[in-house]
Design a protein around this motif. Structure first.
Motif, PDB file in Angstrom:
ATOM      1  N   LYS A 143       0.870  -1.169   0.000  1.00 58.55           N
ATOM      2  CA  LYS A 143       0.000   0.000   0.000  1.00 58.55           C
ATOM      3  C   LYS A 143       0.910   1.222   0.000  1.00 58.55           C
ATOM      4  O   LYS A 143       1.960   1.228   0.648  1.00 58.55           O
ATOM      5  CB  LYS A 143      -0.906   0.012   1.236  1.00 58.55           C
ATOM      6  N   LYS A 207      -6.559  -7.834   0.701  1.00 58.90           N
ATOM      7  CA  LYS A 207      -7.226  -6.979  -0.280  1.00 58.90           C
ATOM      8  C   LYS A 207      -8.422  -6.262   0.335  1.00 58.90           C
ATOM      9  O   LYS A 207      -8.682  -5.095   0.036  1.00 58.90           O
ATOM     10  CB  LYS A 207      -7.662  -7.806  -1.486  1.00 58.90           C
ATOM     11  N   GLY A 210      -7.523  -3.131   1.966  1.00 62.43           N
ATOM     12  CA  GLY A 210      -6.990  -2.059   1.146  1.00 62.43           C
ATOM     13  C   GLY A 210      -5.605  -2.274   0.570  1.00 62.43           C
ATOM     14  O   GLY A 210      -5.026  -1.361  -0.032  1.00 62.43           O
ATOM     15  N   SER A 212      -2.828  -4.323  -1.989  1.00 59.12           N
ATOM     16  CA  SER A 212      -2.796  -4.940  -3.317  1.00 59.12           C
ATOM     17  C   SER A 212      -1.584  -5.846  -3.414  1.00 59.12           C
ATOM     18  O   SER A 212      -0.574  -5.628  -2.730  1.00 59.12           O
ATOM     19  CB  SER A 212      -2.715  -3.878  -4.417  1.00 59.12           C
TER      20      SER A 212
END
Length: 218
Positions: A143, A207, A210, A212
């Protein structure tokens, strides 16, 4: 301290440490916590070797002279450098003068920001990482750390963001850059990310929080 001295032996650099004469704003302590999170990594062409040697020597000297009680490396960057955490001896008082002198030395290091991302953050504690002899299959999630150009003390630290990975075991943590072209402008984004190694089976959990999946820039 035997282990710490061995680590220091690996870190000591024969080149004499020359502290930068450039004025620097030293980051302020958080409560009575004497913990600093350090992130230095290369951008594209590789880490600034001179700055990297200064950093390693400063930490190595601090370990040898028992200025810090803990030095933990959480991960290494692809283009050189690492993410780590150093901690003063436990105390209910203010950080020791020696520890704060070390912080000033680290703050005075000024890598070439065109090739190197460098940041120091006061944190309450070093991130807790799980080390196992046999790990499950892992992947990396990330993130953006929200750091800004020209702001050395900016962005979300590894330890603070790691707390968002609720009920997820983290095996390593490091700062990395997306290697993309970013406008050179104070206040603009740096392209730095907090990257965590987790079990592949926890990807969906991450995920939803927040994060990836991280793919190394080519």
């Amino acid at each position: 301290m035997k282990i710490m001295r061995k680590i220091a032996g690996l870190l000591l650099i024969s080149t004499a440490f020359a502290q930068s004469a450039t004025a620097a704003t030293v980051i302020k302590p958080i409560e009575n916590r004497h913990v600093i999170e350090i992130n230095i990594n290369g951008i594209g062409s590789g880490v600034d070797k001179v700055a990297y040697k200064k950093l390693r020597k400063a930490i190595g000297d601090a370990v040898t002279n028992e200025v810090i009680d803990k030095f933990v490396i959480y991960g290494y960057a692809k283009e050189g450098g690492f993410s780590a955490c150093i901690e003063d001896r436990p105390s209910t008082a203010a950080p020791s003068k020696s520890f704060e002198t070390l912080v000033k030395q680290l703050t005075a290091i000024k890598p070439n920001r065109k090739t190197t991302a460098y940041s120091l953050n006061r944190v309450k504690t070093c991130p807790a990482l799980i080390v196992e002899a046999i790990k499950p299959k892992t992947i990396f999630v990330s993130k953006a750390d929200e750091s800004k150009q020209c702001e050395a003390v900016s962005g979300v630290s590894l330890s603070v963001m790691q707390a968002q990975l609720t009920d997820i075991t983290v095996y390593s943590a490091t700062k990395k850059t997306d290697d993309l072209m970013h406008i050179t402008l104070c206040g603009a984004e740096t392209g730095n990310y907090n990257v965590y190694e987790i079990a592949a089976t926890d990807i969906e959990k991450a995920k939803k929080l927040g994060f990836s999946e991280w793919v190394e820039p080519q």
